[in-house]
Design a protein around this motif. Structure first.
Motif, PDB file in Angstrom:
ATOM      1  N   VAL A 286     -26.004 -15.643 -42.686  1.00 21.88           N
ATOM      2  CA  VAL A 286     -26.219 -15.125 -40.667  1.00 21.88           C
ATOM      3  C   VAL A 286     -24.610 -14.686 -40.996  1.00 21.88           C
ATOM      4  O   VAL A 286     -24.269 -13.367 -42.044  1.00 21.88           O
ATOM      5  CB  VAL A 286     -24.955 -16.844 -40.601  1.00 21.88           C
ATOM      6  CG1 VAL A 286     -26.430 -17.706 -40.654  1.00 21.88           C
ATOM      7  CG2 VAL A 286     -24.406 -16.950 -41.567  1.00 21.88           C
ATOM      8  N   GLN A 287     -24.617 -13.328 -40.034  1.00 20.27           N
ATOM      9  CA  GLN A 287     -23.126 -12.842 -39.860  1.00 20.27           C
ATOM     10  C   GLN A 287     -21.524 -13.018 -39.937  1.00 20.27           C
ATOM     11  O   GLN A 287     -21.414 -13.409 -38.938  1.00 20.27           O
ATOM     12  CB  GLN A 287     -24.149 -11.889 -38.409  1.00 20.27           C
ATOM     13  CG  GLN A 287     -25.031 -10.786 -39.000  1.00 20.27           C
ATOM     14  CD  GLN A 287     -25.041 -10.054 -39.781  1.00 20.27           C
ATOM     15  OE1 GLN A 287     -24.510  -9.314 -39.806  1.00 20.27           O
ATOM     16  NE2 GLN A 287     -25.962 -10.432 -40.517  1.00 20.27           N
ATOM     17  N   TYR A 288     -21.450 -13.715 -41.025  1.00 23.26           N
ATOM     18  CA  TYR A 288     -20.243 -13.884 -41.208  1.00 23.26           C
ATOM     19  C   TYR A 288     -19.132 -13.328 -41.095  1.00 23.26           C
ATOM     20  O   TYR A 288     -19.635 -12.667 -41.027  1.00 23.26           O
ATOM     21  CB  TYR A 288     -20.380 -15.277 -42.130  1.00 23.26           C
ATOM     22  CG  TYR A 288     -18.457 -15.691 -42.418  1.00 23.26           C
ATOM     23  CD1 TYR A 288     -18.492 -16.965 -41.610  1.00 23.26           C
ATOM     24  CD2 TYR A 288     -17.549 -14.365 -42.801  1.00 23.26           C
ATOM     25  CE1 TYR A 288     -17.359 -17.908 -41.652  1.00 23.26           C
ATOM     26  CE2 TYR A 288     -16.517 -15.121 -43.328  1.00 23.26           C
ATOM     27  CZ  TYR A 288     -16.273 -16.513 -42.589  1.00 23.26           C
ATOM     28  OH  TYR A 288     -15.372 -17.506 -42.693  1.00 23.26           O
TER      29      TYR A 288
ATOM     30  N   ASP B 222     -19.186 -13.459 -37.488  1.00 19.60           N
ATOM     31  CA  ASP B 222     -19.667 -13.745 -36.028  1.00 19.60           C
ATOM     32  C   ASP B 222     -20.453 -15.394 -36.131  1.00 19.60           C
ATOM     33  O   ASP B 222     -20.335 -15.952 -34.639  1.00 19.60           O
ATOM     34  CB  ASP B 222     -19.736 -12.573 -35.207  1.00 19.60           C
ATOM     35  CG  ASP B 222     -19.015 -11.302 -35.676  1.00 19.60           C
ATOM     36  OD1 ASP B 222     -18.016 -11.756 -35.195  1.00 19.60           O
ATOM     37  OD2 ASP B 222     -19.259 -10.428 -36.429  1.00 19.60           O
ATOM     38  N   GLU B 223     -20.932 -15.876 -36.547  1.00 18.78           N
ATOM     39  CA  GLU B 223     -21.683 -16.685 -36.834  1.00 18.78           C
ATOM     40  C   GLU B 223     -20.892 -17.588 -37.900  1.00 18.78           C
ATOM     41  O   GLU B 223     -20.943 -16.675 -38.473  1.00 18.78           O
ATOM     42  CB  GLU B 223     -23.477 -16.259 -36.883  1.00 18.78           C
ATOM     43  CG  GLU B 223     -23.866 -15.460 -35.727  1.00 18.78           C
ATOM     44  CD  GLU B 223     -25.717 -15.287 -36.839  1.00 18.78           C
ATOM     45  OE1 GLU B 223     -26.339 -15.790 -37.125  1.00 18.78           O
ATOM     46  OE2 GLU B 223     -26.060 -14.396 -36.498  1.00 18.78           O
ATOM     47  N   LYS B 224     -21.832 -18.201 -37.603  1.00 16.83           N
ATOM     48  CA  LYS B 224     -21.071 -19.901 -38.571  1.00 16.83           C
ATOM     49  C   LYS B 224     -22.588 -20.903 -38.929  1.00 16.83           C
ATOM     50  O   LYS B 224     -23.273 -20.950 -38.059  1.00 16.83           O
ATOM     51  CB  LYS B 224     -20.107 -20.690 -38.496  1.00 16.83           C
ATOM     52  CG  LYS B 224     -18.819 -19.620 -37.875  1.00 16.83           C
ATOM     53  CD  LYS B 224     -17.891 -19.928 -38.546  1.00 16.83           C
ATOM     54  CE  LYS B 224     -16.751 -18.948 -38.003  1.00 16.83           C
ATOM     55  NZ  LYS B 224     -16.308 -19.320 -37.453  1.00 16.83           N
TER      56      LYS B 224
END
Ligand code: SF4
Ligand code: SF4
Length: 138
Positions: free
Chosen positions: A25-27, A29-31
Motif C-alpha cells: 500500500v502507499q503508506y 497515505d494508505e494504511k
C-alpha cells in the motif's frame, strides 16, 4: 542453467503485468488492514460514566515480563483507588499483552495503533494522559 532464469523472469513479468495482485500500500497515505488480534499501543479505558476503569491494583505491572509499567495509586475523595501515576516505557514493552490479561477490571487494552516511531528517547514514556482514551462527548 538458463531454464531457472527464464522461469524467474516469467514470474517477475507475471507479477508486473497483473496490477490486481498488488499487496503493498502507499503508506502513509494508505494504511494496511491489520488483524483484530494485533497488539499495538495500549489504551486505558473508561466505564459507561466516562470514569477511568483502572483501580491501580498493580497486577498489570506484576505480570509484565519487561518490568516497564510504573504505577502509583491514590484514593480519591470518594474513597476509590485510582492511578495517580501510570506510565509505560514503550521502548521496553514487547507487546505481549500480559498486562491486558492480568487486569481484573478490563481497564487496559492493546489497540491496533502501530505508529509508535519516536525521534527522541525522552518520548518513550507514555503517561496516563497519553494512554487514557478521551471522553467521548468532549
Ligand atoms: S504488553 Fe507486555 S511488555 Fe508491554 S506493558 Fe504489557 S505486559 Fe509489559
Ligand atoms: S490497568 Fe488494570 S491491572 Fe493495571 S493497575 Fe489498572 S486496574 Fe490494575
Amino acid at each position: 542453467m538458463i531454464t531457472p532464469l527464464i522461469k524467474g523472469l516469467a514470474i517477475t513479468l507475471r507479477h508486473f503485468l497483473n496490477p490486481l495482485k498488488i499487496v503493498t500500500v502507499q503508506y502513509p497515505d494508505e494504511k494496511c488492514q491489520i488483524s483484530p488480534r494485533y497488539r499495538g499501543l495500549h489504551e486505558h479505558l473508561r466505564d459507561n460514566n466516562e470514569v477511568e476503569k483502572c483501580v491501580a491494583c498493580g497486577l498489570c505491572a506484576k505480570a509484565c515480563p519487561s518490568d516497564c509499567i510504573k504505577i502509583n495509586g491514590i484514593e480519591n475523595e470518594e474513597g476509590e483507588r485510582k492511578a495517580e501515576v501510570y506510565e509505560i516505557d514503550m521502548l521496553r514493552c514487547i507487546f505481549c499483552g500480559y498486562c491486558e490479561e492480568a487486569c481484573p477490571v478490563n481497564a487496559i487494552h492493546l489497540s491496533g495503533a502501530y505508529e509508535l516511531a519516536m525521534e527522541d528517547e525522552g518520548e518513550k514514556i507514555f503517561t496516563k494522559d497519553k494512554l487514557l482514551i478521551p471522553i467521548k462527548n468532549k
